[in-house]
Design an enzyme around this catalytic site. Structure first.
Site, PDB file in Angstrom:
ATOM      1  N   ASP A 181       7.274   5.520   0.930  1.00  0.00           N
ATOM      2  CA  ASP A 181       7.078   6.913   1.344  1.00  0.00           C
ATOM      3  C   ASP A 181       7.078   7.034   2.858  1.00  0.00           C
ATOM      4  O   ASP A 181       6.413   6.255   3.548  1.00  0.00           O
ATOM      5  CB  ASP A 181       5.719   7.417   0.846  1.00  0.00           C
ATOM      6  CG  ASP A 181       5.815   8.091  -0.507  1.00  0.00           C
ATOM      7  OD1 ASP A 181       6.905   8.574  -0.868  1.00  0.00           O
ATOM      8  OD2 ASP A 181       4.793   8.129  -1.208  1.00  0.00           O
ATOM      9  N   GLU A 195       7.326  15.937  -9.525  1.00  0.00           N
ATOM     10  CA  GLU A 195       5.886  15.744  -9.785  1.00  0.00           C
ATOM     11  C   GLU A 195       5.247  17.035 -10.274  1.00  0.00           C
ATOM     12  O   GLU A 195       5.406  18.099  -9.660  1.00  0.00           O
ATOM     13  CB  GLU A 195       5.182  15.257  -8.512  1.00  0.00           C
ATOM     14  CG  GLU A 195       3.682  15.057  -8.744  1.00  0.00           C
ATOM     15  CD  GLU A 195       2.962  14.246  -7.667  1.00  0.00           C
ATOM     16  OE1 GLU A 195       3.622  13.744  -6.733  1.00  0.00           O
ATOM     17  OE2 GLU A 195       1.736  14.106  -7.761  1.00  0.00           O
ATOM     18  N   ASP A 254       2.455   6.840  -0.518  1.00  0.00           N
ATOM     19  CA  ASP A 254       1.372   7.156   0.412  1.00  0.00           C
ATOM     20  C   ASP A 254       0.100   7.530  -0.358  1.00  0.00           C
ATOM     21  O   ASP A 254      -0.942   7.776   0.244  1.00  0.00           O
ATOM     22  CB  ASP A 254       1.781   8.225   1.436  1.00  0.00           C
ATOM     23  CG  ASP A 254       2.153   9.542   0.801  1.00  0.00           C
ATOM     24  OD1 ASP A 254       2.210   9.634  -0.440  1.00  0.00           O
ATOM     25  OD2 ASP A 254       2.407  10.509   1.553  1.00  0.00           O
ATOM     26  N   SER A 255       0.186   7.501  -1.692  1.00  0.00           N
ATOM     27  CA  SER A 255      -1.024   7.607  -2.517  1.00  0.00           C
ATOM     28  C   SER A 255      -1.982   6.459  -2.201  1.00  0.00           C
ATOM     29  O   SER A 255      -3.139   6.495  -2.598  1.00  0.00           O
ATOM     30  CB  SER A 255      -0.666   7.591  -4.009  1.00  0.00           C
ATOM     31  OG  SER A 255       0.145   6.475  -4.313  1.00  0.00           O
TER      32      SER A 255
HETATM   33  O1  KIV Z   1       2.588   8.410  -3.284  1.00  0.00           O
HETATM   34  C1  KIV Z   1       2.849   8.293  -4.485  1.00  0.00           C
HETATM   35  O2  KIV Z   1       2.287   7.473  -5.214  1.00  0.00           O
HETATM   36  C2  KIV Z   1       3.863   9.175  -5.053  1.00  0.00           C
HETATM   37  C3  KIV Z   1       3.990   9.210  -6.532  1.00  0.00           C
HETATM   38  C4  KIV Z   1       2.861   9.943  -7.107  1.00  0.00           C
HETATM   39  C5  KIV Z   1       5.301   9.746  -6.954  1.00  0.00           C
HETATM   40  O3  KIV Z   1       4.526   9.852  -4.326  1.00  0.00           O
END
Ligand code: KIV
Length: 306
Positions: free
Chosen positions: A85, A184, A46-47
């Protein structure tokens, strides 16, 4: 053709001390390239809220966003294990809605597994998902969906009570049936201790060298943003941002200068009819090939795109 890994393979990789490589991808080309490069696991993180959609946090990301991007990734990486995610507030709000949202990510998105942020607080939902046949990856430490509660993007587990809580969370997720856990922004000694304690793999981001695998964000390792902000936990492997900026700037200059398109990017008429009606035009008159009215032999592109 390489076969897609399974959660059994990933657990075995921990036993064999074979580090797991995970990277985010959010669309068809990034997924294709990641698969061609031999990546073990793609995370549709979700980044994407930050790096693709331009939000300040991951909180505005919706279930629809995650389904849409997972679908594109699944089309590009047919032989890579894809974890997606679950976005903010699509879980942790009661088993039934968590299961329904998870089902959509699997069925409509095409993910092979889901990642949820949280520890003991979501363990019962993790258990329900696993019982329903959905592989779950945990995520503890700095959990971006709780950034406002955590008071910012800070390293976790520095204090004794924080470290004990993270260890307790990790064990609760393993007991609930998670097949792996992302750690993280956790101190290196704590991440190493958790990795040793668990039988399932840990995948670190800013968690040092003692984890069973590593994950980073696609746009971070490629400097694919502007302005690029350096982060201690990231190693950049290419500067795609500068390459793209320079390429676009050259394109703009060439269009302004009339240098693009050139003869080789232009299509001549098959017969002299068009030239007869409208004239060959100034550009074509400057070119012997165009003036003859014959189509250029270099026009492979024309068959698909004319
Ligand atoms: O959303 C994402 O990219 C993540 C990573 C930073 C582990 O959860």
């Amino acid at each position: 053709m390489r076969k897609r890994l399974t959660i059994t393979n990933l657990k075995k990789m921990k036993q064999d001390k074979n580090p797991i490589s995970m990277l985010t991808a959010y669309d068809y080309p990034s997924a294709l390239l990641a698969e061609e490069a031999g990546l073990d696991v793609i995370l549709v993180g979700d980044s994407l809220g930050n790096v693709v959609l331009g939000y300040d946090t991951t909180i505005p990301v919706t279930l629809e966003d995650m389904i849409y991007h997972t679908r594109a990734v699944a089309r590009g990486a047919k032989n890579t294990f894809i974890v997606t995610d679950m976005p903010f507030m699509t879980y942790g709000i009661g088993r039934e809605s968590t299961l329904r949202n998870a089902a959509r990510l699997m069925q409509e998105g095409g993910a092979q597994a889901l990642k949820l942020e949280g520890g003991t607080d979501i363990a019962s939902e993790v258990e329900a998902l696993v019982k329903a046949g959905i592989p779950v990856m945990g995520h503890i430490g700095l959990t971006p969906q709780s950034v406002h509660q955590l008071g910012g993007y800070k390293v976790q587990g520095k204090l004794e009570r924080e470290a004990e809580k993270l260890m307790e969370d990790a064990k609760a997720l393993e007991a609930a049936g998670a097949f792996a856990i992302v750690l993280e922004l956790v101190t290196e000694p704590l991440a190493e201790a958790i990795s040793k304690e668990l039988s399932i793999p840990t995948i670190g981001i800013g968690a040092g060298r003692g984890c069973d695998g590593q994950v980073l964000v696609y746009h971070d390792i490629l400097q694919y943003s502007s302005p690029y902000i350096e982060k201690k936990m990231v190693k950049t492997y290419a500067d795609i941002g500068s390459t793209i900026r320079n390429a676009i700037s050259s394109y703009v200059s060439e269009v302004k200068a009339g240098a693009f398109p050139a003869e080789e990017h232009s299509f001549g008429a098959k017969s002299a009819a068009i030239n007869h009606l409208y004239g060959a035009g100034e550009a074509a008159n400057n070119s012997s090939n165009q003036a003859s009215g014959e189509e250029s032999p270099k026009r492979d592109f024309v068959s698909n795109h004319s």
